[in-house]
Write a protein that holds these residues in place. Structure first.
Motif, PDB file in Angstrom:
ATOM      1  N   THR A  22       0.832  -1.194   0.000  1.00 53.87           N
ATOM      2  CA  THR A  22       0.000   0.000   0.000  1.00 53.87           C
ATOM      3  C   THR A  22       0.872   1.252   0.000  1.00 53.87           C
ATOM      4  O   THR A  22       0.587   2.211  -0.713  1.00 53.87           O
ATOM      5  CB  THR A  22      -0.921   0.016   1.239  1.00 53.87           C
ATOM      6  OG1 THR A  22      -1.732  -1.154   1.222  1.00 53.87           O
ATOM      7  CG2 THR A  22      -1.802   1.243   1.242  1.00 53.87           C
ATOM      8  N   SER A  23       1.937   1.228   0.778  1.00 54.51           N
ATOM      9  CA  SER A  23       2.796   2.411   0.830  1.00 54.51           C
ATOM     10  C   SER A  23       3.595   2.570  -0.462  1.00 54.51           C
ATOM     11  O   SER A  23       3.987   3.675  -0.809  1.00 54.51           O
ATOM     12  CB  SER A  23       3.747   2.333   2.030  1.00 54.51           C
ATOM     13  OG  SER A  23       4.656   1.270   1.871  1.00 54.51           O
ATOM     14  N   ASN A  24       3.843   1.488  -1.194  1.00 50.76           N
ATOM     15  CA  ASN A  24       4.599   1.570  -2.448  1.00 50.76           C
ATOM     16  C   ASN A  24       3.707   1.872  -3.647  1.00 50.76           C
ATOM     17  O   ASN A  24       4.180   2.336  -4.667  1.00 50.76           O
ATOM     18  CB  ASN A  24       5.350   0.259  -2.714  1.00 50.76           C
ATOM     19  CG  ASN A  24       6.541   0.103  -1.795  1.00 50.76           C
ATOM     20  OD1 ASN A  24       7.021   1.070  -1.233  1.00 50.76           O
ATOM     21  ND2 ASN A  24       7.008  -1.126  -1.641  1.00 50.76           N
ATOM     22  N   SER A  25       2.418   1.599  -3.557  1.00 49.35           N
ATOM     23  CA  SER A  25       1.541   1.807  -4.715  1.00 49.35           C
ATOM     24  C   SER A  25       1.257   3.287  -4.913  1.00 49.35           C
ATOM     25  O   SER A  25       1.263   4.071  -3.982  1.00 49.35           O
ATOM     26  CB  SER A  25       0.230   1.038  -4.533  1.00 49.35           C
ATOM     27  OG  SER A  25      -0.501   1.601  -3.469  1.00 49.35           O
ATOM     28  N   GLY A  26       1.011   3.641  -6.125  1.00 45.19           N
ATOM     29  CA  GLY A  26       0.667   5.024  -6.439  1.00 45.19           C
ATOM     30  C   GLY A  26       1.878   5.927  -6.563  1.00 45.19           C
ATOM     31  O   GLY A  26       1.751   7.113  -6.762  1.00 45.19           O
ATOM     32  N   THR A  27       3.051   5.376  -6.436  1.00 44.23           N
ATOM     33  CA  THR A  27       4.262   6.174  -6.532  1.00 44.23           C
ATOM     34  C   THR A  27       5.003   5.731  -7.780  1.00 44.23           C
ATOM     35  O   THR A  27       5.672   4.725  -7.778  1.00 44.23           O
ATOM     36  CB  THR A  27       5.161   5.940  -5.300  1.00 44.23           C
ATOM     37  OG1 THR A  27       4.377   6.062  -4.136  1.00 44.23           O
ATOM     38  CG2 THR A  27       6.312   6.916  -5.284  1.00 44.23           C
ATOM     39  N   GLU A  28       4.827   6.463  -8.830  1.00 45.89           N
ATOM     40  CA  GLU A  28       5.499   6.117 -10.078  1.00 45.89           C
ATOM     41  C   GLU A  28       6.526   7.187 -10.390  1.00 45.89           C
ATOM     42  O   GLU A  28       6.282   8.379 -10.237  1.00 45.89           O
ATOM     43  CB  GLU A  28       4.485   6.016 -11.222  1.00 45.89           C
ATOM     44  CG  GLU A  28       3.515   4.867 -11.062  1.00 45.89           C
ATOM     45  CD  GLU A  28       2.610   4.725 -12.269  1.00 45.89           C
ATOM     46  OE1 GLU A  28       2.970   5.232 -13.338  1.00 45.89           O
ATOM     47  OE2 GLU A  28       1.555   4.127 -12.121  1.00 45.89           O
ATOM     48  N   TYR A  29       7.667   6.740 -10.833  1.00 43.85           N
ATOM     49  CA  TYR A  29       8.749   7.648 -11.160  1.00 43.85           C
ATOM     50  C   TYR A  29       9.089   7.484 -12.634  1.00 43.85           C
ATOM     51  O   TYR A  29       9.080   6.395 -13.162  1.00 43.85           O
ATOM     52  CB  TYR A  29       9.998   7.335 -10.324  1.00 43.85           C
ATOM     53  CG  TYR A  29       9.771   7.532  -8.845  1.00 43.85           C
ATOM     54  CD1 TYR A  29       9.844   8.799  -8.288  1.00 43.85           C
ATOM     55  CD2 TYR A  29       9.478   6.459  -8.018  1.00 43.85           C
ATOM     56  CE1 TYR A  29       9.639   8.996  -6.932  1.00 43.85           C
ATOM     57  CE2 TYR A  29       9.264   6.644  -6.664  1.00 43.85           C
ATOM     58  CZ  TYR A  29       9.349   7.919  -6.134  1.00 43.85           C
ATOM     59  OH  TYR A  29       9.149   8.103  -4.816  1.00 43.85           O
TER      60      TYR A  29
END
Length: 158
Positions: free
Chosen positions: A144-151
């Motif tokens: 959950t903490s890693n999702s939604g973070t796209e670089y």
């Protein structure tokens, strides 16, 4: 005809009392072991919940994304080594007072069958299931903490 001169209890009665005392001690030891396993399981769940709380209440932090290969390596390094020959490995001490069964590779149904057969106690099964739930919760929290973070990758040659 009357028998006189008998006093005290017979050796049979003494043997029964000794056997009852041993059974009580065995039950007390099993109960202590079960309570210890439940305490350990609840501490694991509590630690996972505390970690989740800390993660959700902390201020914004810079994060990095870990590749699939990196995650696979991390899981490989953190996971216990699988049993070599079978799904259950049992080790007993010389006096058969304690045994340790590796439950990590078994399904919940297989663990339930072991409890039914008396191979493991209900407390051991509960501890393993609680450990799995805490591990799953920690993994879900990490995902959950890693999702939604796209670089986007920046090409330095440009």
């Amino acid at each position: 005809m009357e028998i006189s001169g008998l006093s005290g209890s017979s050796s049979y009665d003494q043997l029964q009392e000794l056997q009852l005392q041993k059974e009580k001690e065995k039950k007390a030891a099993e109960q202590a072991a079960a309570e210890s396993a439940q305490i350990t399981a609840s501490q694991t769940v509590t630690d996972a919940a505390a970690t989740k709380t800390v993660l959700s209440t902390s201020q914004s932090v810079d994060t990095i994304e870990i590749s699939q290969e990196g995650r696979a390596y991390q899981q490989k390094m953190q996971g216990p080594p699988p049993p070599k020959d079978s799904n259950v490995t049992e080790t007993s001490s010389t006096d058969n007072t304690s045994s340790s069964t590796v439950l990590t590779s078994l399904t919940e149904e297989e663990i339930s069958d072991l409890v039914d057969k008396g191979t493991i106690s209900q407390a051991e099964a509960n501890a393993e299931l609680a450990r799995r739930a805490a591990l799953k919760e920690a993994q879900d929290s990490q995902e959950t903490s890693n999702s939604g973070t796209e670089y986007t990758q920046i090409d330095e040659d440009e």
